[in-house]
Each structure stands twice: as structure tokens, then as C-alpha cells.
Design a protein around this motif. Structure first.
Motif, short mmCIF file in Angstrom:
data_model
loop_
_atom_site.label_atom_id
_atom_site.label_comp_id
_atom_site.label_asym_id
_atom_site.label_seq_id
_atom_site.Cartn_x
_atom_site.Cartn_y
_atom_site.Cartn_z
N HIS A 79 1.02 -1.21 0.01
CA HIS A 79 0.07 -0.03 0.05
C HIS A 79 0.94 1.29 0.04
CE1 HIS A 79 -2.05 3.07 2.48
NE2 HIS A 79 -3.01 3.11 1.36
N GLU A 80 0.54 2.13 -0.75
CA GLU A 80 1.19 3.58 -0.77
C GLU A 80 0.00 4.81 -0.45
OE1 GLU A 80 4.22 4.58 -3.69
OE2 GLU A 80 4.02 2.71 -4.21
N THR A 81 0.42 5.73 -0.01
CA THR A 81 -0.70 6.88 0.39
C THR A 81 0.00 7.86 -0.54
OG1 THR A 81 -0.76 6.12 2.57
CG2 THR A 81 -1.53 8.59 2.12
N LEU A 82 -0.89 8.16 -1.42
CA LEU A 82 -0.63 9.25 -2.49
C LEU A 82 -1.57 9.71 -3.24
CD1 LEU A 82 -0.52 7.39 -5.09
CD2 LEU A 82 1.90 7.18 -4.83
N ASP A 83 -1.53 10.84 -3.83
CA ASP A 83 -2.63 11.45 -4.84
C ASP A 83 -2.30 10.77 -5.99
OD1 ASP A 83 -4.19 12.98 -6.19
OD2 ASP A 83 -3.21 14.76 -5.82
N LEU A 84 -3.45 10.24 -6.44
CA LEU A 84 -3.42 9.43 -8.00
C LEU A 84 -3.02 10.35 -8.92
CD1 LEU A 84 -6.70 6.99 -7.78
CD2 LEU A 84 -4.31 6.72 -6.84
N ALA A 85 -3.20 11.54 -8.90
CA ALA A 85 -2.87 12.51 -9.77
C ALA A 85 -1.34 12.49 -10.02
CB ALA A 85 -3.24 13.72 -9.79
N SER A 86 -0.49 12.08 -9.10
CA SER A 86 1.00 12.32 -9.12
C SER A 86 1.63 11.00 -9.45
CB SER A 86 1.46 12.47 -7.47
OG SER A 86 1.21 11.66 -6.73
N ILE A 87 0.90 10.04 -9.76
CA ILE A 87 1.37 8.81 -10.31
C ILE A 87 1.82 8.85 -11.75
CG2 ILE A 87 0.64 6.43 -11.01
CD1 ILE A 87 -1.22 6.23 -8.70
N THR A 88 3.06 8.54 -11.84
CA THR A 88 3.77 8.67 -13.23
C THR A 88 4.19 7.14 -13.55
OG1 THR A 88 5.92 8.78 -12.42
CG2 THR A 88 4.39 10.99 -13.01
N ALA A 89 4.33 6.02 -12.73
CA ALA A 89 4.59 4.85 -13.02
C ALA A 89 3.79 3.89 -12.14
CB ALA A 89 6.05 4.45 -13.03
N LEU A 90 3.61 2.34 -12.69
CA LEU A 90 2.83 1.58 -12.15
C LEU A 90 3.54 0.08 -12.35
CD1 LEU A 90 -0.98 2.61 -12.85
CD2 LEU A 90 0.28 2.59 -10.43
N PRO A 91 3.34 -0.76 -11.59
CA PRO A 91 3.99 -1.95 -12.12
C PRO A 91 3.25 -2.57 -12.98
CG PRO A 91 2.74 -2.11 -9.76
CD PRO A 91 2.89 -0.58 -10.36
N ALA A 92 3.82 -3.69 -13.65
CA ALA A 92 3.04 -4.18 -14.79
C ALA A 92 1.91 -5.21 -14.12
CB ALA A 92 4.07 -5.11 -15.45
N ALA A 93 0.64 -5.15 -14.52
CA ALA A 93 -0.45 -5.67 -13.84
C ALA A 93 -1.27 -6.53 -15.04
CB ALA A 93 -1.01 -4.67 -13.46
N ASP A 94 -1.98 -7.64 -14.29
CA ASP A 94 -2.90 -8.45 -15.02
C ASP A 94 -4.26 -8.09 -14.72
OD1 ASP A 94 -1.18 -10.63 -15.87
OD2 ASP A 94 -0.92 -10.44 -13.71
N LEU A 95 -4.65 -6.92 -13.60
CA LEU A 95 -5.94 -6.54 -13.40
C LEU A 95 -5.68 -5.17 -12.94
CD1 LEU A 95 -8.85 -8.42 -11.64
CD2 LEU A 95 -7.98 -5.96 -11.29
N ILE A 96 -6.45 -4.05 -13.56
CA ILE A 96 -6.57 -2.80 -12.83
C ILE A 96 -8.06 -2.57 -12.51
CG2 ILE A 96 -5.99 -0.31 -13.14
CD1 ILE A 96 -3.69 -0.97 -15.10
N LEU A 97 -8.18 -2.25 -11.32
CA LEU A 97 -9.26 -1.99 -10.36
C LEU A 97 -9.33 -0.52 -9.99
CD1 LEU A 97 -12.24 -2.93 -9.37
CD2 LEU A 97 -10.94 -3.39 -7.35
#
Length: 220
Positions: A91-109
């Protein structure tokens, strides 16, 4: 529900979620996904954007996923730390608007969260999500429409054409548009929503089509 991400206090809303059932969208996403694990027995990866107290993140983990969960509300950190001690959840506490990278994923919810991302950050986050989703991966998200009571605030409220444009490169399993008067956590509200369940055909194709969105559909 008419303020966006970092400026809104989500703590009362998240506290009120204690004890509720897993959202149907999360159950549908798991049901639509291909069997978890590969021949070597490795776990598949899921991303939960706007995880709240982790009700859906727990469901994903118990369905065989390693879960990367994100939320702007610091009040949910203790509940998420407790969940992480029991299940494969980070888990990370952050503003989603600040996300510039995500791990490779099989499902995004993302359940009822993306609309709180400011319009000028939305397309950047959306592009990051597309780049993270593996071919064959499942996307399960809620959008709010342009006739929602929140439209005109600093969130992101989409027309049907804008929703459909963002799903180029996906096999759309369901696109449920609804409009109604009802209740919200802050009182009576006119709702206009889209619930999307889709499967990625090709990560390269999705990225290319997203980059070529008509100018009218890009963040303003």
C-alpha cells in the motif's frame, strides 16, 4: 462527492465503509480475468487505485493476486498495514494524480475514484494505467458522466464518446451507463455513471491508440 483528490477529506467516507461487502465491479473483474498464476505457480498482479480501507484489495489478494494498492487518504494506512501483514498487499498513500509509473499488472481496478482526478492530470494517469496493463489483462473502472451533479468541478466527467475513445484497443466486456437521482455520502445527488469492464488486446496497440486520441477528447 464533488471535490477532487488531494483537496477532499475522504476519511469520513472511508470510515463509513467498514463492514460493507466487496463491490460487484471487483467481483466481476476477478471472474472475467484469466486463471491466476502461470505454470511456475507465480501469483498474478493487480492494482487497486483508490483502495480505501482495502475491502476490494483483500478480495483480490484472496483471489490469487499480489496487490499494489493506492489511496490519497492517510487515515486508511493502519487498516492497510494490518491487511498487508496477512495478505500479499503493498500500500502507498499518495494522490493518484501524481502517479507516473505503475507495476506491470494483469488486472487494474478503480471503484468510484478516477472522477476525482483533476482533468489536467487524468490523461497522464490513464496513459500510465494503459502502459501497466499486460496484454489480456482486465480493466475494471468507474467513470462519472458529464450530466453528473459533480460535472463542472475540478474532477473528470466524461461524455459517452470520451469513454468509448479511451477504450480503443480493448475488448469491452461491459459498458454500463446509468443516470438517476439518488443519495450520496454528502446527500441527494443526480448520478451519471459509466461502469467499464474490458480486456486489453495488446499493450502496444492500446498505447498507440491512446496517444492518437482526438484533441477534443484530451484533457483540457
Amino acid at each position: 462527492m464533488q471535490s477532487s483528490g488531494a483537496d477532499r477529506d475522504f476519511a469520513p467516507y472511508n470510515a463509513a465503509q467498514e463492514g460493507r461487502d466487496v463491490r460487484p465491479l471487483a467481483r466481476a473483474a476477478v471472474a472475467a480475468a484469466r486463471p491466476t498464476g502461470d505454470a511456475m505457480g507465480t501469483r498474478r498482479v493487480a492494482i487497486d487505485l483508490g483502495c480505501g480501507r482495502g475491502i476490494e484489495a483483500r478480495h483480490l489478494a484472496e483471489s490469487g493476486y499480489t496487490v499494489h494498492a493506492y489511496d490519497v487518504d492517510p487515515s486508511v494506512a493502519p487498516a492497510m498495514a494490518e491487511l498487508a501483514a496477512e495478505r500479499p498487499v503493498q500500500h502507498e498513500t499518495l494522490d493518484l494524480a501524481s502517479i507516473t509509473a505503475l507495476p506491470a499488472a494483469d488486472l487494474i481496478l478503480s471503484c468510484a475514484t478516477l472522477p476525482f482526478v483533476p482533468r489536467n492530470h487524468f490523461d497522464g494517469l490513464w496513459q500510465t494505467m494503459l502502459e501497466a496493463l499486460r496484454p489480456g489483462g482486465v480493466l475494471a473502472v468507474d467513470f462519472f458522466g458529464d450530466r453528473d451533479d459533480g460535472a463542472g468541478t475540478d474532477g473528470t466527467f466524461l461524455t459517452r464518446a470520451e469513454v468509448e475513445a479511451r477504450l480503443a484497443g480493448f475488448d469491452v466486456l461491459s459498458l454500463d451507463e446509468r443516470e438517476r437521482d439518488g443519495a450520496s455520502f454528502q446527500g441527494p445527488k443526480h448520478w451519471h455513471t459509466y461502469q467499464v469492464l474490458a480486456r486489453c488486446r495488446s499493450s502496444r496497440g492500446v498505447r498507440r491508440r491512446a496517444q492518437s486520441l482526438p484533441a477534443a477528447f484530451r484533457a483540457r
